[in-house]
Scaffold this motif. Structure first.
Motif, PDB file in Angstrom:
ATOM      1  N   ALA A  75      49.815  82.464  29.131  1.00 34.05           N
ATOM      2  CA  ALA A  75      50.963  81.562  29.022  1.00 34.05           C
ATOM      3  C   ALA A  75      52.042  81.914  30.033  1.00 34.05           C
ATOM      4  CB  ALA A  75      51.528  81.617  27.599  1.00 34.05           C
ATOM      5  N   TYR A  76      52.293  83.221  30.193  1.00 37.80           N
ATOM      6  CA  TYR A  76      53.333  83.678  31.123  1.00 37.80           C
ATOM      7  C   TYR A  76      53.033  83.214  32.544  1.00 37.80           C
ATOM      8  CZ  TYR A  76      56.521  86.748  33.655  1.00 37.80           C
ATOM      9  OH  TYR A  76      57.509  87.217  34.489  1.00 37.80           O
ATOM     10  N   PHE A  77      51.807  83.452  32.997  1.00 35.85           N
ATOM     11  CA  PHE A  77      51.447  83.082  34.367  1.00 35.85           C
ATOM     12  C   PHE A  77      51.404  81.568  34.557  1.00 35.85           C
ATOM     13  CE2 PHE A  77      49.093  87.351  34.464  1.00 35.85           C
ATOM     14  CZ  PHE A  77      50.164  87.984  35.079  1.00 35.85           C
ATOM     15  N   THR A  78      51.055  80.834  33.507  1.00 37.59           N
ATOM     16  CA  THR A  78      51.036  79.366  33.601  1.00 37.59           C
ATOM     17  C   THR A  78      52.441  78.823  33.825  1.00 37.59           C
ATOM     18  OG1 THR A  78      49.065  79.157  32.208  1.00 37.59           O
ATOM     19  CG2 THR A  78      50.496  77.220  32.370  1.00 37.59           C
ATOM     20  N   VAL A  79      53.406  79.408  33.096  1.00 36.28           N
ATOM     21  CA  VAL A  79      54.791  78.949  33.195  1.00 36.28           C
ATOM     22  C   VAL A  79      55.473  79.486  34.447  1.00 36.28           C
ATOM     23  CG1 VAL A  79      57.062  79.025  32.083  1.00 36.28           C
ATOM     24  CG2 VAL A  79      55.011  78.694  30.703  1.00 36.28           C
ATOM     25  N   ARG A  80      55.196  80.742  34.785  1.00 34.44           N
ATOM     26  CA  ARG A  80      55.870  81.379  35.923  1.00 34.44           C
ATOM     27  C   ARG A  80      54.837  81.851  36.947  1.00 34.44           C
ATOM     28  NH1 ARG A  80      61.121  84.670  33.726  1.00 34.44           N
ATOM     29  NH2 ARG A  80      61.846  83.075  32.281  1.00 34.44           N
ATOM     30  N   ASN A  81      54.310  80.899  37.700  1.00 31.09           N
ATOM     31  CA  ASN A  81      53.277  81.274  38.665  1.00 31.09           C
ATOM     32  C   ASN A  81      53.773  81.287  40.108  1.00 31.09           C
ATOM     33  OD1 ASN A  81      53.439  78.542  39.244  1.00 31.09           O
ATOM     34  ND2 ASN A  81      51.622  78.017  38.061  1.00 31.09           N
ATOM     35  N   ASP A  82      55.088  81.246  40.308  1.00 36.75           N
ATOM     36  CA  ASP A  82      55.612  81.388  41.664  1.00 36.75           C
ATOM     37  C   ASP A  82      55.314  82.810  42.153  1.00 36.75           C
ATOM     38  OD1 ASP A  82      56.612  78.849  41.571  1.00 36.75           O
ATOM     39  OD2 ASP A  82      58.620  79.446  40.952  1.00 36.75           O
ATOM     40  N   ASN A  83      54.980  82.947  43.404  1.00 36.39           N
ATOM     41  CA  ASN A  83      54.699  84.249  44.021  1.00 36.39           C
ATOM     42  C   ASN A  83      53.466  84.923  43.427  1.00 36.39           C
ATOM     43  OD1 ASN A  83      57.206  84.159  45.585  1.00 36.39           O
ATOM     44  ND2 ASN A  83      58.223  84.543  43.632  1.00 36.39           N
ATOM     45  N   PHE A  84      52.595  84.134  42.804  1.00 38.30           N
ATOM     46  CA  PHE A  84      51.369  84.693  42.234  1.00 38.30           C
ATOM     47  C   PHE A  84      50.327  84.827  43.337  1.00 38.30           C
ATOM     48  CE2 PHE A  84      47.441  84.974  39.924  1.00 38.30           C
ATOM     49  CZ  PHE A  84      47.763  85.628  38.752  1.00 38.30           C
ATOM     50  N   ASP A  85      49.748  86.015  43.442  1.00 38.02           N
ATOM     51  CA  ASP A  85      48.747  86.297  44.477  1.00 38.02           C
ATOM     52  C   ASP A  85      47.403  86.568  43.810  1.00 38.02           C
ATOM     53  OD1 ASP A  85      47.226  87.108  46.591  1.00 38.02           O
ATOM     54  OD2 ASP A  85      48.575  88.698  47.269  1.00 38.02           O
ATOM     55  N   GLY A  86      46.652  85.485  43.601  1.00 42.40           N
ATOM     56  CA  GLY A  86      45.368  85.602  42.920  1.00 42.40           C
ATOM     57  C   GLY A  86      44.355  86.425  43.685  1.00 42.40           C
ATOM     58  N   ALA A  87      44.374  86.316  45.017  1.00 42.20           N
ATOM     59  CA  ALA A  87      43.412  87.046  45.846  1.00 42.20           C
ATOM     60  C   ALA A  87      43.570  88.554  45.678  1.00 42.20           C
ATOM     61  CB  ALA A  87      43.585  86.653  47.308  1.00 42.20           C
ATOM     62  N   THR A  88      44.818  89.027  45.650  1.00 34.86           N
ATOM     63  CA  THR A  88      45.072  90.463  45.462  1.00 34.86           C
ATOM     64  C   THR A  88      44.689  90.904  44.052  1.00 34.86           C
ATOM     65  OG1 THR A  88      46.876  90.458  47.081  1.00 34.86           O
ATOM     66  CG2 THR A  88      46.848  92.262  45.489  1.00 34.86           C
ATOM     67  N   LEU A  89      45.008  90.065  43.059  1.00 36.67           N
ATOM     68  CA  LEU A  89      44.687  90.390  41.669  1.00 36.67           C
ATOM     69  C   LEU A  89      43.184  90.570  41.484  1.00 36.67           C
ATOM     70  CD1 LEU A  89      45.495  90.723  38.705  1.00 36.67           C
ATOM     71  CD2 LEU A  89      45.431  88.240  38.478  1.00 36.67           C
ATOM     72  N   LEU A  90      42.399  89.718  42.125  1.00 39.19           N
ATOM     73  CA  LEU A  90      40.945  89.793  41.984  1.00 39.19           C
ATOM     74  C   LEU A  90      40.359  91.074  42.570  1.00 39.19           C
ATOM     75  CD1 LEU A  90      40.020  86.081  42.790  1.00 39.19           C
ATOM     76  CD2 LEU A  90      39.678  87.249  40.610  1.00 39.19           C
ATOM     77  N   LYS A  91      41.092  91.712  43.469  1.00 40.88           N
ATOM     78  CA  LYS A  91      40.609  92.957  44.081  1.00 40.88           C
ATOM     79  C   LYS A  91      40.827  94.165  43.177  1.00 40.88           C
ATOM     80  CE  LYS A  91      41.424  91.274  48.782  1.00 40.88           C
ATOM     81  NZ  LYS A  91      42.278  91.404  49.992  1.00 40.88           N
ATOM     82  N   GLY A  92      41.568  93.964  42.100  1.00 38.04           N
ATOM     83  CA  GLY A  92      41.746  95.051  41.146  1.00 38.04           C
ATOM     84  C   GLY A  92      43.109  95.705  41.170  1.00 38.04           C
ATOM     85  N   ARG A  93      43.285  96.653  40.253  1.00 37.72           N
ATOM     86  CA  ARG A  93      44.584  97.289  40.047  1.00 37.72           C
ATOM     87  C   ARG A  93      45.046  98.085  41.265  1.00 37.72           C
ATOM     88  NH1 ARG A  93      46.375 101.809  35.653  1.00 37.72           N
ATOM     89  NH2 ARG A  93      48.622 101.489  35.865  1.00 37.72           N
ATOM     90  N   ASP A  94      44.126  98.774  41.935  1.00 34.90           N
ATOM     91  CA  ASP A  94      44.508  99.556  43.106  1.00 34.90           C
ATOM     92  C   ASP A  94      45.109  98.678  44.191  1.00 34.90           C
ATOM     93  OD1 ASP A  94      43.763 101.951  42.004  1.00 34.90           O
ATOM     94  OD2 ASP A  94      41.768 101.979  42.930  1.00 34.90           O
TER      95      ASP A  94
END
Length: 219
Positions: A75-94
């Motif tokens: 819900a948080y990301f749906t409402v506030r997805n500005d500056n969201f970097d999905g490509a980096t997230l998919l690479k993992g926590r590091d």
């Protein structure tokens, strides 16, 4: 008159501005005496009411964050997805932590866009630290902007990828509802998106094993 009385009371001006006419009108309409007495004691209410409203919201958010974490982050990301970097997230926590570190190391040279990314990256890091997994963008399963819960994980929407704007995201989501694609060229034709968007989708593996073209090769 009822509205005027309410405004006088909430501003804490009852003793100065409530007239005998106001008091008699309340009594004529069966307003209890304890209520009238309370009106005369109430001070300016806005700061306390505002603080109480924020506290209630904070408690609700906190409850969901603790007890329903997947739903909370979706819900948080749906409402506030500005500056969201999905490509980096998919690479993992590091990868997420390294990006935060690289922005912080820039110091005063970090751009406004860089600084705006940090809070979102921190939320991503927090989510991954709690063991919540995400699923990559999929041309059939992803929504335009909504982060959907799927098999206990969060499916990224099209707009979570940098370079995929809102218009392109909705076009891709609508086009997918019309059935399976024959090839990537078919996606371009049906969704009417740019080659830059297609390249972004390719990089994150959104097309799976979908062929580039429907034309058969003889050799």
């Amino acid at each position: 008159m009822a509205f005027k009385i309410m405004e006088i009371v909430r501003k804490g001006k009852s003793t100065k501005l409530l007239t005998e006419e106001h008091l008699n009108a309340m009594k004529e309409h069966d307003v209890p005496q304890w209520y009238i007495d309370s009106c005369m004691k109430i001070k300016y209410m806005f700061p306390k009411a505002h603080a109480a409203a924020y506290m209630i919201s904070a408690l609700r958010l906190g409850w969901y964050k603790v007890h329903k974490p997947i739903e909370f982050y979706a819900a948080y990301f749906t409402v506030r997805n500005d500056n969201f970097d999905g490509a980096t997230l998919l690479k993992g926590r590091d990868a997420v932590r390294n990006k935060i570190k690289s922005i912080e190391e820039k110091g005063f040279e970090a751009s406004a866009k860089d600084k705006a990314e940090v809070p979102m990256l921190q939320i991503m890091n927090e989510m991954l630290a709690r063991g919540i997994e995400v699923l990559p963008v999929d041309i059939y399963k992803s929504e335009a902007k909504k982060f959907v819960i799927e098999d206990g994980r969060i499916r990224l929407p099209f707009c979570s990828l940098t370079g995929v704007g809102e218009s392109a995201a909705f076009s891709l989501a609508e086009a997918a509802k019309k059935g399976e694609y024959l090839c990537i060229e078919d996606v371009i034709t049906r969704a009417k998106v740019s080659k830059a968007v297609i390249e972004t989708l390719k990089e994150c593996g959104a097309f799976g094993d979908l062929p580039e073209t429907a034309q058969m090769s003889l050799f």
